[in-house]
Enzyme design. Structure first.
Site, PDB file in Angstrom:
ATOM      1  N   LYS A  85       0.876  -1.190   0.000  1.00  0.00           N
ATOM      2  CA  LYS A  85       0.000   0.000   0.000  1.00  0.00           C
ATOM      3  C   LYS A  85       0.905   1.230   0.000  1.00  0.00           C
ATOM      4  O   LYS A  85       1.297   1.735   1.058  1.00  0.00           O
ATOM      5  CB  LYS A  85      -0.893  -0.013   1.249  1.00  0.00           C
ATOM      6  CG  LYS A  85      -2.237  -0.665   1.005  1.00  0.00           C
ATOM      7  CD  LYS A  85      -3.134  -0.604   2.228  1.00  0.00           C
ATOM      8  CE  LYS A  85      -3.976   0.634   2.307  1.00  0.00           C
ATOM      9  NZ  LYS A  85      -5.040   0.733   1.303  1.00  0.00           N
TER      10      LYS A  85
HETATM   11  N1  PMP Z   1      -7.789  -2.867  -2.945  1.00  0.00           N
HETATM   12  C1  PMP Z   1      -7.187  -1.680  -2.761  1.00  0.00           C
HETATM   13  C2  PMP Z   1      -6.472  -1.051  -3.907  1.00  0.00           C
HETATM   14  C3  PMP Z   1      -7.225  -1.034  -1.509  1.00  0.00           C
HETATM   15  O1  PMP Z   1      -6.634   0.147  -1.319  1.00  0.00           O
HETATM   16  C4  PMP Z   1      -7.931  -1.650  -0.450  1.00  0.00           C
HETATM   17  C5  PMP Z   1      -8.012  -0.970   0.895  1.00  0.00           C
HETATM   18  N2  PMP Z   1      -6.917  -1.318   1.703  1.00  0.00           N
HETATM   19  C6  PMP Z   1      -8.541  -2.904  -0.688  1.00  0.00           C
HETATM   20  C7  PMP Z   1      -8.456  -3.481  -1.944  1.00  0.00           C
HETATM   21  C8  PMP Z   1      -9.266  -3.633   0.424  1.00  0.00           C
HETATM   22  O2  PMP Z   1      -8.316  -4.063   1.382  1.00  0.00           O
HETATM   23  P1  PMP Z   1      -8.694  -4.262   2.914  1.00  0.00           P
HETATM   24  O3  PMP Z   1      -9.814  -5.226   2.966  1.00  0.00           O
HETATM   25  O4  PMP Z   1      -7.434  -4.797   3.523  1.00  0.00           O
HETATM   26  O5  PMP Z   1      -9.064  -2.911   3.445  1.00  0.00           O
END
Ligand code: PMP
Length: 302
Positions: free
Chosen positions: A153
């Site tokens: 991220k």
């Molecule tokens: N895809 C992207 C590109 C994201 O930024 C997120 C948010 N973190 C998600 C999917 C969903 O991830 P999570 O369930 O860990 O929040």
């Protein structure tokens, strides 16, 4: 929604209103920043952080990709979270650990630049959208795993997600669904996608997506409800005779999808499997399912 009054910054508690300007930082200029989005929920044993260890692992993985040494251990950051929850008197909310190259240094050479780590918290009760969402297949392609490390991220990557979001909003939709460079369904701007057809739940393979922690939770809990989940490559045509579609993410939890421009429409406006999973997920995040209490870290242990 405003962040809580007090924030943890490089080991000290400060007021959020104190200026945090880093106009010349590489974090701002090049998106040289990493972050996490984490929820904590109101449970019978007080506020509890959901899947803390998985979020910390992903944060440290993202840091390693950007060659950041955070100078804080996972335990230090856990304590920072407990501090901001307690000091702001929060019962449930959202945590956003963010680490960025903060030195006023010209140029892209991030090696040996200073790093700032912050831990803000927001009060937050439930998921974002009470209403099923309408989505648009983005005119932008999802940045390929050959171009970036999709498992990290990193703030700079989100230019792609932002462009897709702008494209979708300007066309009157709630958000985008990105296809990858092979034309397979990838994910939303900040969420993962699930497609239900004839009682089976399908979700894209992790190759070209951020494999979310909510996505992982859904995959792990589906069997408890006798639901079968398959990871596979799907082109948008796969949506045509789908029964339900939903999105997952830390912020939204589960969002039912009403429509995907030109490919999918939930005409009868029923989401029985999505609703069942949502209710079960709610019980889990609120500490009401014994076997998933291990996913919750109580915050009032200090
Ligand atoms: N895809 C992207 C590109 C994201 O930024 C997120 C948010 N973190 C998600 C999917 C969903 O991830 P999570 O369930 O860990 O929040």
């Amino acid at each position: 929604m405003n962040p809580s009054e007090k924030i943890w910054i490089n080991g000290q508690i400060k007021l959020s209103s104190e200026s945090l300007m880093f106009p010349f930082s590489q974090g701002l200029n090049y998106g040289a920043a990493i972050y996490e989005g984490i929820r904590f929920y109101d449970t019978d044993f007080g506020p509890a952080i959901f899947r803390l260890h998985e979020h910390l692992d992903r944060l440290f993985y993202s840091a390693s990709v950007l060659k950041m040494t955070l100078h804080y251990s996972k335990n230090d950051l856990k304590n920072a979270m407990l501090d901001v929850i307690k000091i702001n008197g929060l019962e449930s909310g959202y945590l956003r650990p963010l680490a960025f190259y903060s030195e006023p240094k010209m140029g892209i050479n991030i090696f040996n630049s200073e790093i700032t780590v912050i831990m803000p918290a927001w009060p937050w009760t439930e998921g974002i959208s009470e209403k099923p969402v309408n989505l648009k297949i983005s005119k932008y392609e999802k940045t390929s795993h050959k171009a970036i490390d999709v498992k990290a991220k990193i703030a700079g990557y989100y230019a792609n997600n932002l462009l897709g979001f702008i494209d979708a909003r300007e066309a009157g939709y709630d958000g985008p669904i990105f296809l990858d460079s092979d034309g397979f369904i990838a994910e939303g701007a900040v969420n993962n996608i699930f497609i239900i057809k004839n009682g089976i739940i399908y979700t894209p393979t992790p190759r070209n997506i951020l494999p979310g922690i909510t996505r992982d939770s859904i995959i792990k809990i589906a069997g408890d409800l006798n639901l079968e989940i398959k990871e596979c490559d799907m082109k948008p045509d796969f949506l045509a005779d789908a029964d339900e579609v939903f999105l997952t993410g830390t912020g939204i939890e589960l969002d039912a999808v009403k429509n995907i421009e030109g490919y999918f429409e939930n005409k009868n406006e029923r989401w029985p499997i999505t609703d069942e999973l949502s209710k079960y997920f709610y019980k889990i995040t609120h500490g009401r399912i014994e076997k998933y209490k291990k996913w919750l870290t109580p915050a009032n242990t200090l």
